[in-house]
Design an enzyme around this catalytic site. Sequence first.
Site, PDB file in Angstrom:
ATOM      1  N   HIS A   1      11.506 112.879  56.642  1.00 44.96           N
ATOM      2  CA  HIS A   1      11.111 113.357  55.322  1.00 44.96           C
ATOM      3  C   HIS A   1      12.245 114.074  54.600  1.00 44.96           C
ATOM      4  O   HIS A   1      13.060 114.776  55.200  1.00 44.96           O
ATOM      5  CB  HIS A   1       9.909 114.296  55.444  1.00 44.96           C
ATOM      6  CG  HIS A   1      10.175 115.490  56.313  1.00 44.96           C
ATOM      7  ND1 HIS A   1      10.724 116.652  55.839  1.00 44.96           N
ATOM      8  CD2 HIS A   1       9.971 115.693  57.642  1.00 44.96           C
ATOM      9  CE1 HIS A   1      10.842 117.527  56.818  1.00 44.96           C
ATOM     10  NE2 HIS A   1      10.393 116.972  57.927  1.00 44.96           N
ATOM     11  N   ASP A   2      12.314 113.853  53.292  1.00 45.92           N
ATOM     12  CA  ASP A   2      13.239 114.548  52.399  1.00 45.92           C
ATOM     13  C   ASP A   2      14.700 114.226  52.663  1.00 45.92           C
ATOM     14  O   ASP A   2      15.596 114.940  52.199  1.00 45.92           O
ATOM     15  CB  ASP A   2      13.024 116.068  52.466  1.00 45.92           C
ATOM     16  CG  ASP A   2      11.598 116.461  52.136  1.00 45.92           C
ATOM     17  OD1 ASP A   2      11.194 116.300  50.971  1.00 45.92           O
ATOM     18  OD2 ASP A   2      10.869 116.908  53.056  1.00 45.92           O
TER      19      ASP A   2
ATOM     20  N   GLY B   1      14.739 115.673  59.249  1.00 45.28           N
ATOM     21  CA  GLY B   1      14.286 116.063  57.927  1.00 45.28           C
ATOM     22  C   GLY B   1      15.356 116.781  57.121  1.00 45.28           C
ATOM     23  O   GLY B   1      16.149 117.555  57.656  1.00 45.28           O
TER      24      GLY B   1
END
Length: 262
Positions: free
Chosen positions: A125-126, A143
Amino acid sequence: MIHETAKVHPSAVIEGDVTLAANVTVGPFTYISGKIEVGEGTEIMSHVVIKGHTKLGKENRVFPHAVIGEENQDKKYGGEATTVVIGDRNVIREAVQIHRGTVQDKASTVIGDDNLLCVNAHIAHDVVVGNHTHIGNNAILGGHVTLEDYAGVMALSAIHPFCKVGAYSYIGGCSAVVKDVPPYVLAQGNHATPFGLNLIGLQRHGFEKAELRALRNAYKEFYRSGKTQVEAKQALVEIAKDWPSIQHFIDFVDTSERGVIR
């Protein structure tokens, strides 16, 4: 909306607000669900899963069993409508996972153009991936990782969350990266340490002898002179007047939050 020239195999399942542009192909047993946009000429092969709020650009190739836009593995995630945004002409090989972002950061996972993501690479994520990168088999980008243009992360390497990997750098196989890797640097090991410049990569991408010489001098000043990081950066300022690539190196180090490998 499915364009009239798109080809969808009868066994594929498409549901939700899905847009398939001209000449998109969707292979057998693929599942596409959510708010999805797929750009012109993209090839999605068999057994692919695309979910969430996901956008793919033009002429991507997505190989079997890739999973794009699935819920991330962050315990803070509560089902928010975060996204995955992928650019053009990427090759996403078998079983690659690209997870959606979190509202605690950018709320989006972003991949640029012309990247190669090899088998079973994990993009958490991100993460922000630039352009023309190479992510090897079973590599892990934790992440919030940033991977700049033309960087390479080789097979079985893991990048710790929040780390940055600079442009034209190269992470050797089976490495564990826990600090930022500056641009142009070759790094390897557990934990990864610098092993000189990524000369082969720089030569392949058109860096000429004069600039390579300047980068070598900058590397020696920063890593081999025995100076502190602050002293070395001050010495690089003069060289950077003639070479924007060295200024990028300085800026990268100045903005590093985790610190750079030494």
